[in-house]
Design a protein around this motif. Structure first.
Motif, PDB file in Angstrom:
ATOM      1  N   PRO A 216       0.823  -1.218   0.000  1.00 49.27           N
ATOM      2  CA  PRO A 216       0.000   0.000   0.000  1.00 49.27           C
ATOM      3  C   PRO A 216       0.855   1.267   0.000  1.00 49.27           C
ATOM      4  CG  PRO A 216      -0.118  -1.117   2.113  1.00 49.27           C
ATOM      5  CD  PRO A 216       0.582  -2.041   1.184  1.00 49.27           C
ATOM      6  N   THR A 225       3.961   6.634  -2.058  1.00 46.00           N
ATOM      7  CA  THR A 225       2.598   6.665  -1.523  1.00 46.00           C
ATOM      8  C   THR A 225       1.623   7.060  -2.632  1.00 46.00           C
ATOM      9  OG1 THR A 225       3.530   7.372   0.590  1.00 46.00           O
ATOM     10  CG2 THR A 225       1.141   7.628   0.292  1.00 46.00           C
ATOM     11  N   PRO A 228      -5.201   8.940  -3.365  1.00 48.00           N
ATOM     12  CA  PRO A 228      -6.333   8.222  -2.759  1.00 48.00           C
ATOM     13  C   PRO A 228      -7.185   7.423  -3.735  1.00 48.00           C
ATOM     14  CG  PRO A 228      -6.681  10.616  -2.703  1.00 48.00           C
ATOM     15  CD  PRO A 228      -5.259  10.392  -3.081  1.00 48.00           C
ATOM     16  N   GLU A 229      -7.180   7.811  -5.005  1.00 43.19           N
ATOM     17  CA  GLU A 229      -8.030   7.110  -5.974  1.00 43.19           C
ATOM     18  C   GLU A 229      -7.409   5.825  -6.508  1.00 43.19           C
ATOM     19  OE1 GLU A 229      -8.426  11.634  -6.586  1.00 43.19           O
ATOM     20  OE2 GLU A 229      -6.807  10.171  -6.331  1.00 43.19           O
ATOM     21  N   TYR A 230      -6.119   5.618  -6.237  1.00 41.38           N
ATOM     22  CA  TYR A 230      -5.386   4.557  -6.926  1.00 41.38           C
ATOM     23  C   TYR A 230      -5.861   3.154  -6.548  1.00 41.38           C
ATOM     24  CZ  TYR A 230      -1.512   1.759  -8.693  1.00 41.38           C
ATOM     25  OH  TYR A 230      -0.755   0.814  -9.353  1.00 41.38           O
ATOM     26  N   PHE A 231      -5.849   2.830  -5.269  1.00 41.62           N
ATOM     27  CA  PHE A 231      -6.205   1.460  -4.882  1.00 41.62           C
ATOM     28  C   PHE A 231      -7.676   1.125  -5.133  1.00 41.62           C
ATOM     29  CE2 PHE A 231      -2.058   1.035  -2.781  1.00 41.62           C
ATOM     30  CZ  PHE A 231      -1.738  -0.243  -3.226  1.00 41.62           C
ATOM     31  N   PRO A 232      -8.610   2.048  -4.919  1.00 42.36           N
ATOM     32  CA  PRO A 232      -9.982   1.722  -5.302  1.00 42.36           C
ATOM     33  C   PRO A 232     -10.108   1.377  -6.786  1.00 42.36           C
ATOM     34  CG  PRO A 232      -9.981   3.582  -3.809  1.00 42.36           C
ATOM     35  CD  PRO A 232      -8.547   3.301  -4.130  1.00 42.36           C
ATOM     36  N   ILE A 263      -3.839  -0.155   4.175  1.00 43.35           N
ATOM     37  CA  ILE A 263      -4.879  -0.215   3.150  1.00 43.35           C
ATOM     38  C   ILE A 263      -6.193   0.367   3.653  1.00 43.35           C
ATOM     39  CG2 ILE A 263      -5.773  -2.518   3.701  1.00 43.35           C
ATOM     40  CD1 ILE A 263      -5.076  -1.053   0.173  1.00 43.35           C
ATOM     41  N   HIS A 265      -6.641   3.205   4.825  1.00 43.78           N
ATOM     42  CA  HIS A 265      -6.719   4.606   4.412  1.00 43.78           C
ATOM     43  C   HIS A 265      -7.564   4.770   3.151  1.00 43.78           C
ATOM     44  CE1 HIS A 265      -3.832   6.279   7.277  1.00 43.78           C
ATOM     45  NE2 HIS A 265      -3.039   5.250   7.026  1.00 43.78           N
ATOM     46  N   TRP A 266      -7.650   3.709   2.342  1.00 39.46           N
ATOM     47  CA  TRP A 266      -8.331   3.833   1.051  1.00 39.46           C
ATOM     48  C   TRP A 266      -9.619   3.024   0.966  1.00 39.46           C
ATOM     49  CZ3 TRP A 266      -2.831   2.918   1.077  1.00 39.46           C
ATOM     50  CH2 TRP A 266      -2.093   4.095   0.922  1.00 39.46           C
ATOM     51  N   VAL A 268     -10.288  -0.089   0.915  1.00 38.68           N
ATOM     52  CA  VAL A 268     -10.262  -1.266   0.041  1.00 38.68           C
ATOM     53  C   VAL A 268     -10.220  -2.531   0.890  1.00 38.68           C
ATOM     54  CG1 VAL A 268      -8.825  -2.530  -1.633  1.00 38.68           C
ATOM     55  CG2 VAL A 268      -9.220  -0.074  -1.908  1.00 38.68           C
ATOM     56  N   LYS A 360       2.496   8.330   5.149  1.00 44.85           N
ATOM     57  CA  LYS A 360       1.327   8.478   6.018  1.00 44.85           C
ATOM     58  C   LYS A 360       1.730   8.127   7.449  1.00 44.85           C
ATOM     59  CE  LYS A 360      -2.531   7.834   2.796  1.00 44.85           C
ATOM     60  NZ  LYS A 360      -3.076   9.170   3.038  1.00 44.85           N
TER      61      LYS A 360
END
Length: 435
Positions: A216, A225, A228-232, A263, A265-266, A268, A360
């Motif tokens: 992550p 790092t 915020p949109e990346y892992f979703p 993970i 934080h996002w 997912v 983070k």
């Protein structure tokens, strides 16, 4: 002149220990407590390295030490496959609750982060009946055959150790400071996530892919790092093609980023999560937690190992979880992150050598560059900074493919005074390096 104790053991090390296991500092440690280490000559060091992310709850935390001693009085080893014990089962239940995902989960234990990743890949391949795994640029997952193959950095981790494991493919990661696609966030539309689907055109049939594995926040790769949109978005693509998402929390777990797992934080929910390092509080332990149907797919005897989930390590991990949640160390982690972010941004405003500040919680990094426009890595400056800090009593680690990133992995139990002293040493050393 009579040699110091440190010099004596350093010479002995040169004579008797293989050169392959490298040493970041020349320190020969005699004792350690909290966030301070003391060498055999009595020199104290403030620890911003944490045993490479192992000591989130501090060196020799009294509750961890007590848990180990109490278990040692009962027994040291039975092998879980021969005689089960309560701590293994209780720890699995705790992690099944803590790992995100609104579905039934199961857990197994191993000894190291690399072993956890190996087993996660085994589970994914067995459950999906697919052979391929997709990893990322800048990734680090370990030094075994499979995990070395998944790892991106050639020297020192892969150089001379081939051939590598088959059916491993690689795509770019969301490294916004050095965008692999030459774009700029937030106007990029998170195009790097689309590289996954592009790989299905150029590299591997999606129906052959068992899993995508990602950190992550990339550890050895430079604390990279993602936005915020990346892992979703990445998770959505995986679901579209029935590909499992394995999240490697070996370095980011146990509260390192201000949440128990990064993970979170996002928002997912991974199919499989690997943990190690600080989970054991200094003892060798790793965990693989995943969807129940996946973890139960391999036949009995297909997973495990003689020492996996050692009872001393499991008891230490149960103590670590209690410390993190009952002694408010997760909140302390967030507080440390706020202090560090403020101080690091101020340093960036002062020193041109700092090109980027990212991370983070207290998992933060300074990327050092020779020029902010060209972003040429300041590799030698990073090495010099680590050495100057060490000489002044602060242990720091560098990372990144170019070795130009300074990372912080201090224990959460570090006092405000120790933290301030360490940061003051860092700033003083930065001043010497830049000027």
């Amino acid at each position: 002149m009579t040699a110091t104790k440190s010099e004596y053991f350093q010479n002995l090390r040169q004579e008797h220990v293989a050169q392959g296991p490298s040493n970041i500092t020349p320190a020969i440690i005699q004792s350690a407590s909290g966030a301070v280490m003391v060498d055999v000559d009595g020199k104290e060091f403030i620890d911003f390295a944490g045993g490479i992310g192992v000591n989130n709850v501090g060196h020799a935390h009294p509750k961890v030490v007590k848990a180990i001693k109490d278990q040692a009085d009962r027994f040291l080893h039975t092998c879980f496959h021969v005689g089960m014990y309560d701590s293994y089962i209780e720890l699995a239940a705790r992690l099944n609750e803590l790992v995100p995902g609104n579905f039934a989960k199961k857990t197994m234990f191993a000894n190291s982060g690399a072993e956890a990743v190996e087993n996660a890949v085994k589970v994914a391949r067995y459950a999906t009946k697919r052979p391929a795994v997709i990893a990322f640029d800048n990734a680090f997952h370990g030094r075994t055959l499979m995990t070395m193959t998944l790892t991106s950095k050639t020297n020192p981790y892969k150089k001379g150790f081939g051939p590598f494991a088959p059916e491993v493919y690689r795509i770019p990661y969301a490294y916004c400071y050095r965008c692999p696609l030459g774009l700029s966030y937030p106007n990029c539309g998170i195009a790097c996530a689309n590289c996954l689907e592009q790989a299905f055109v150029t590299s591997v049939d999606p129906e052959s892919v068992a899993a995508v594995i990602a950190e992550p926040i990339q550890g050895e790769g430079g604390f990279v790092t993602p936005p915020p949109e990346y892992f979703p978005k990445l998770s959505e693509i995986c679901k579209k093609y029935d590909i499992l998402l394995i999240i490697d929390e070996v370095q980011t777990g146990a509260g390192r980023t201000g949440n128990f797992l990064a993970i979170e934080h996002w928002g997912v929910e991974p199919d499989i999560v690997t943990q190690a390092k600080s989970l054991g509080g200094g003892m060798p332990l790793s965990a693989v937690t995943g969807r129940r149907e996946l973890m139960d797919a391999p036949h009995p005897g297909g997973l495990g190992g003689t020492y996996s989930g050692n009872p001393l390590s499991c008891q230490a991990a149960l103590a670590v979880l209690n410390i993190l949640f009952e002694d408010n160390l997760i909140q302390r982690s967030r507080q440390l992150g706020e202090i560090l972010a403020k101080r690091f941004k101020a340093l960036q405003d002062t020193y041109e050598i700092i090109g980027d500040v990212r991370g983070k919680g207290p998992m933060l990094a300074l990327e050092l560059v020779k020029d902010r426009q060209t972003k040429e890595p300041a590799t030698q400056d990073a090495k010099n900074l680590v050495k100057v800090c060490y000489d002044k009593g602060l242990v720091l680690l560098s990372c990144g493919n170019a070795g130009n990133v300074i990372r912080t992995l201090m224990p959460f139990v570090i006092t405000d005074e120790q933290l301030d002293k360490g940061l003051s040493i860092l700033e003083e050393s930065l001043s010497e390096i830049e000027h």
